[in-house]
Structures are given as structure tokens and as C-alpha cells.
Design a protein around this motif. Structure first.
Motif, PDB file in Angstrom:
ATOM      1  N   PRO A  27       9.205 -27.642 -10.039  1.00  0.00           N
ATOM      2  CA  PRO A  27       8.089 -28.574  -9.901  1.00  0.00           C
ATOM      3  C   PRO A  27       8.499 -29.952 -10.442  1.00  0.00           C
ATOM      4  CG  PRO A  27       7.448 -26.575 -11.055  1.00  0.00           C
ATOM      5  CD  PRO A  27       8.929 -26.537 -10.945  1.00  0.00           C
ATOM      6  N   ALA A  28       7.762 -30.966 -10.035  1.00  0.00           N
ATOM      7  CA  ALA A  28       8.060 -32.332 -10.489  1.00  0.00           C
ATOM      8  C   ALA A  28       8.004 -32.395 -12.016  1.00  0.00           C
ATOM      9  CB  ALA A  28       7.026 -33.288  -9.896  1.00  0.00           C
ATOM     10  N   PRO A  29       9.028 -32.967 -12.649  1.00  0.00           N
ATOM     11  CA  PRO A  29       9.065 -33.016 -14.126  1.00  0.00           C
ATOM     12  C   PRO A  29       7.789 -33.625 -14.704  1.00  0.00           C
ATOM     13  CG  PRO A  29      11.105 -33.850 -13.179  1.00  0.00           C
ATOM     14  CD  PRO A  29      10.183 -33.600 -12.030  1.00  0.00           C
ATOM     15  N   ALA A  30       7.275 -34.675 -14.087  1.00  0.00           N
ATOM     16  CA  ALA A  30       6.083 -35.338 -14.621  1.00  0.00           C
ATOM     17  C   ALA A  30       4.947 -34.337 -14.746  1.00  0.00           C
ATOM     18  CB  ALA A  30       5.664 -36.488 -13.687  1.00  0.00           C
ATOM     19  N   LEU A  31       4.836 -33.489 -13.706  1.00  0.00           N
ATOM     20  CA  LEU A  31       3.737 -32.526 -13.702  1.00  0.00           C
ATOM     21  C   LEU A  31       3.880 -31.553 -14.863  1.00  0.00           C
ATOM     22  CD1 LEU A  31       1.294 -31.283 -12.331  1.00  0.00           C
ATOM     23  CD2 LEU A  31       2.841 -30.004 -10.841  1.00  0.00           C
ATOM     24  N   LEU A  32       5.138 -31.248 -15.195  1.00  0.00           N
ATOM     25  CA  LEU A  32       5.352 -30.246 -16.243  1.00  0.00           C
ATOM     26  C   LEU A  32       5.239 -30.839 -17.625  1.00  0.00           C
ATOM     27  CD1 LEU A  32       8.296 -28.137 -14.771  1.00  0.00           C
ATOM     28  CD2 LEU A  32       5.866 -27.570 -14.876  1.00  0.00           C
ATOM     29  N   SER A  33       5.357 -32.154 -17.717  1.00  0.00           N
ATOM     30  CA  SER A  33       5.457 -32.737 -19.067  1.00  0.00           C
ATOM     31  C   SER A  33       4.145 -33.337 -19.568  1.00  0.00           C
ATOM     32  CB  SER A  33       6.545 -33.822 -19.053  1.00  0.00           C
ATOM     33  OG  SER A  33       6.189 -34.781 -18.072  1.00  0.00           O
ATOM     34  N   THR A  34       3.123 -33.459 -18.711  1.00  0.00           N
ATOM     35  CA  THR A  34       1.865 -34.038 -19.177  1.00  0.00           C
ATOM     36  C   THR A  34       1.305 -33.198 -20.316  1.00  0.00           C
ATOM     37  OG1 THR A  34       1.442 -34.432 -16.846  1.00  0.00           O
ATOM     38  CG2 THR A  34      -0.371 -34.899 -18.376  1.00  0.00           C
TER      39      THR A  34
END
Ligand SMILES: [Zn+2]
Length: 442
Positions: A27-34
Motif C-alpha cells: 500500500p502507499a507509504p503515506a496511507l500506512l504512516s498516518t
């Protein structure tokens, strides 16, 4: 031969899962890091927004909410469960297509003194393949996403007419928390595979969950347990109610060991029955849990808004839920299902004005049936002692003909505790008369 074939098919299935797991693009890193709090706050704001108009089953707002959730599971690159009517959506496949997460269903609901009303809606379902030897078994994590919409019939503020009931806590909070735990499992899968499912039609009588439990995409024997989140957005004094702790011999220990510092004040209740989606799975003899931060004054009103949610509390519930789901998914052994014996409880199912208790569980998803169909009877209840069974359709109560749940509650209202009454049911093609001694509620 058949065994060889079967072992080949099993090997192919396992390989498919491994393939899905290894070929599953990240998955997109941004999605995982929020951060969790930010993600939960953003998601409940969307779910409770006027754009979704309170997510009433069968409305455009409900369909938009389903698309929003499916969009998230697509972005998380989760796998789909098999859909017979959509060949492109293979079990364990990662298609990147949101529609592969939408499982349509239709159901009809009895209406007092009118023809039953039929609904077409969808559950949203995704799979997070497990890792290792347990990957062929499943834990189900669910929460309903529907709410009242603009329908005042079961609102507690009917005077507000067709106002939107945003359902931020009921059950925007559970939906957002399931999406959050899915995000974490996508990053770090568990031993057993996890099926995340967001039900529609809960407010109309567990329609989506009953349909799903009746049409499981995997063998029931492969399901370890079902965890339901319904109203987890108003944590107060650290109190989290956990229903279902007696539905498996090992469940209480799992529930307690997942409660680490800073501890929640757990209120553990044994029964697996109740007015939410876990009951549909309990009726299939599956161990269940329902997490709940309790009722409040804004329940089922236009005031159940996102601003009133305890987001930090939801983060703690998300952390707790993740630990419970991982404990269920990683433990080597299977749970030992238990049907819980319960005293007469104040369940709404067979409430009658006269304080009479019978202990029947109406089947609200039975569709257009003349009479009152039963999805079960309470263990130890007058109904069970009198010989009523799951699948029976009550067509006569004493002298009164029963055509719907409304006739049934009216008929009950004419009796007193300890009265003895004859009940006629349809059982298969036969008509059976049973004699029941009515109990006392509460
Ligand atoms: Zn609810």
C-alpha cells in the motif's frame, strides 16, 4: 484419486494465498504512516458527513459510504473474497478493483399493517491473508456502517422528522476502527487470515450480517471467531463493555490478556446474543465478541455527531482490538465454542408490555414469511422448555393468528407470567402445537 485431487486443490489454494501474499503490491507509504488518531478522526468525519446522509440502508448515502470503505481496502491492497457473480474477484485475489469488495444482498423487512419492504444493499468485505501454517483459518472482524439516514421511525428524536441522523458513534466509530485495524494488519499480517467486513442493514434487523453469516465465503469450520465493533466512540472512565466472553472456554483469558497498561476498565459479559451483528454469527455456533463503549443520550438522534467522539478513546479501542484479533489469529489452538445459558434478560427480541418472557429470537432477515419466523430460542428459556426451535414459524399464539412480529408482540401482551398457552408453528411442511408456560421478564 479424489484425495489426491483434493490435496492438489488444497495445495493450489495454499499456493494462491502465498502468491497473493507475496505478489500483493505494498500500500502507499503515506496511507500506512498516518497517525491513528488523525486517520480515525478523518474517517469518522467522512462517514458522519452530510454527504452520506446518515447512511440509511438502500439509499445513495449508504452506497457512497460502501464505496468509500471499498476504496480504502483497495488502497491498502487487500485481497478479495470469492464472489460467484463476479469471476474477476477470486478468493485471495488482489485486483485493485473496489467492486471486488462489495458483496450485494437483498432482504425484506416486515412492516406493521403493510406489505413487507424490500431492500437492496451491500456488505463490504476484504481479506488479509495470514502467514504460515494457520493461514487457511480465519478470524472475522466486523462493524456495521449503515445508520438511520433520514428515517425517523426508529429515531429517538422523531420530532425532528427527516433530519439526518449522522450516526458518528453508531456506527461510524466501529467502521473507522475496523478500517484502522485492517491498515495495521495489512502492514503486519497475522497467523490466521483475517476477513474484515462492514455490514449494511444492521439497523433494520441485522440484515447484512445475517446474510453474510448464512453465506460465508469460507467453510464455517475454518472460522476461529468473530469480533464485532458497534459504538466504540464514546469511551468514558476507561470503560469498555465486552459481550461474548463466555462464548468460548478460552475467551475470557484472551480478553483479559489483551488488556495491557494503560488498562481499560473492562466490563465483561458472557452472552453472545444481542441487538448487534455478532449475534448472527453466534447463532451459527461461532465464538463472538462485541466491543461497546455504552449508550448515551445522543444515541439514535441527530446529535450523534463526530465532534462528540472521544478520538483518544478510539485509539485505545483500536489498540485493544488489534491485540485481541492477533491473539485469536496467532494462537496455535482452536477455541472451544460454548452456548451460554442466560437468565431472562431485557432483550428487545420478545419484549411484551405485560412483563411476560418467552425467549424467542425473531429472524428479521427471513424475508416475506407469513407468521413469525424464529432464528433461535434462548437456552433454558420457556420457549426452549416448551419445545420451540430455530426455523419454526409461529402462526398461532393462543387463539390469535400470527402473520407478523407485530401480531406476535400484540398477542404476548394479552398474557401474564405463568400463564400456559398453546402455540402453533410451521415446522418444515408440518404444523406442530406446543404448550408453553410463560416466564417473567427481568
Ligand atoms: Zn449500531
Amino acid at each position: 484419486m479424489r484425495d489426491l485431487l483434493r490435496s492438489r486443490r488444497a495445495a493450489f489454494g495454499a499456493a494462491l494465498l502465498v502468491l497473493a501474499a507475496c505478489h500483493r503490491a505494498a500500500p502507499a507509504p503515506a496511507l500506512l504512516s498516518t497517525p491513528t488518531a488523525g486517520q480515525l478522526r478523518a474517517d469518522v468525519a467522512v462517514l458522519a458527513s452530510p454527504a452520506f446522509e446518515g447512511r440509511g440502508t438502500g439509499t445513495a448515502g449508504n452506497d457512497s459510504a460502501a464505496a468509500f470503505i471499498a476504496g480504502r481496502y483497495t488502497a491498502l491492497r487487500l485481497a478479495s473474497v470469492a464472489q460467484p457473480e463476479r469471476v474477476a474477484c477470486a478468493q485471495g485475489g488482489v485486483t485493485g478493483k473496489a467492486e471486488c469488495f462489495l458483496l450485494p444482498f437483498s432482504a425484506s423487512v416486515p412492516v406493521r399493517n403493510a406489505a413487507p419492504r424490500s431492500y437492496r444493499s451491500q456488505n463490504v468485505v476484504a481479506l488479509i491473508p495470514g502467514r504460515g501454517a494457520l493461514a487457511g483459518e480465519y478470524v472475522i472482524l466486523g462493524a456495521h456502517f449503515d445508520h438511520l439516514g433520514r428515517d425517523s421511525s426508529s429515531a429517538r428524536d422523531p420530532e425532528k422528522g427527516r433530519a439526518i441522523r449522522p450516526g458518528a458513534d453508531d456506527n461510524g466509530s466501529g467502521t473507522a476502527t475496523v478500517m484502522e485495524v485492517a491498515r495495521r494488519l495489512a502492514k503486519e499480517p497475522a497467523g490466521r487470515s483475517v476477513i474484515v467486513v462492514n455490514f449494511s442493514g444492521e439497523e433494520l434487523g441485522l440484515l447484512g450480517s445475517t446474510h453474510f453469516a448464512n453465506n460465508l465465503p469460507v467453510a464455517k469450520e475454518k472460522v476461529q471467531a468473530m469480533v464485532n465493533l458497534d459504538m466504540v466512540g464514546r469511551l468514558k472512565n476507561d470503560k469498555l463493555i465486552v459481550y461474548g466472553v463466555q462464548t468460548a472456554a478460552e475467551m475470557k483469558a484472551i480478553v483479559d490478556s489483551a488488556n495491557v497498561e494503560p488498562k481499560l476498565a473492562l466490563a465483561a459479559i458472557g452472552d453472545g446474543e444481542g441487538p448487534s451483528d455478532h449475534a448472527a454469527f453466534y447463532r451459527k455456533d461461532l465464538p463472538v465478541l462485541h466491543l461497546f463503549t455504552d449508550l448515551h443520550d445522543d444515541y439514535h438522534t441527530a446529535n450523534d455527531v463526530a465532534e462528540k467522539l472521544n478520538i483518544d478513546g478510539m485509539v485505545r479501542v483500536a489498540d485493544y482490538t488489534e491485540r485481541v484479533v492477533r491473539a485469536l489469529a496467532d494462537r496455535p489452538g482452536r477455541l472451544t465454542f460454548q452456548r451460554v445459558q442466560t437468565a431472562a434478560s431485557n432483550r428487545p427480541s420478545s419484549r411484551a408490555g405485560s412483563g411476560v418472557y418467552l425467549g424467542t429470537v425473531p429472524d428479521m432477515a427471513a424475508g416475506d414469511v407469513k407468521g413469525m419466523p424464529l432464528s433461535g430460542v434462548r437456552p433454558g428459556s420457556p420457549a426452549e422448555q416448551g419445545g420451540l426451535k430455530a426455523g419454526d414459524i409461529i402462526i398461532k399464539f393462543g387463539t390469535k393468528a400470527i402473520t407478523s412480529i407485530y401480531d406476535y408482540t400484540d398477542a404476548m401482551g394479552a398474557y401474564k407470567p405463568d400463564d400456559v398457552v398453546e402455540i402453533v408453528v410451521k415446522r418444515g411442511t408440518a404444523e406442530v402445537t406446543v404448550t408453553v408456560k410463560l416466564g417473567r421478564r427481568g
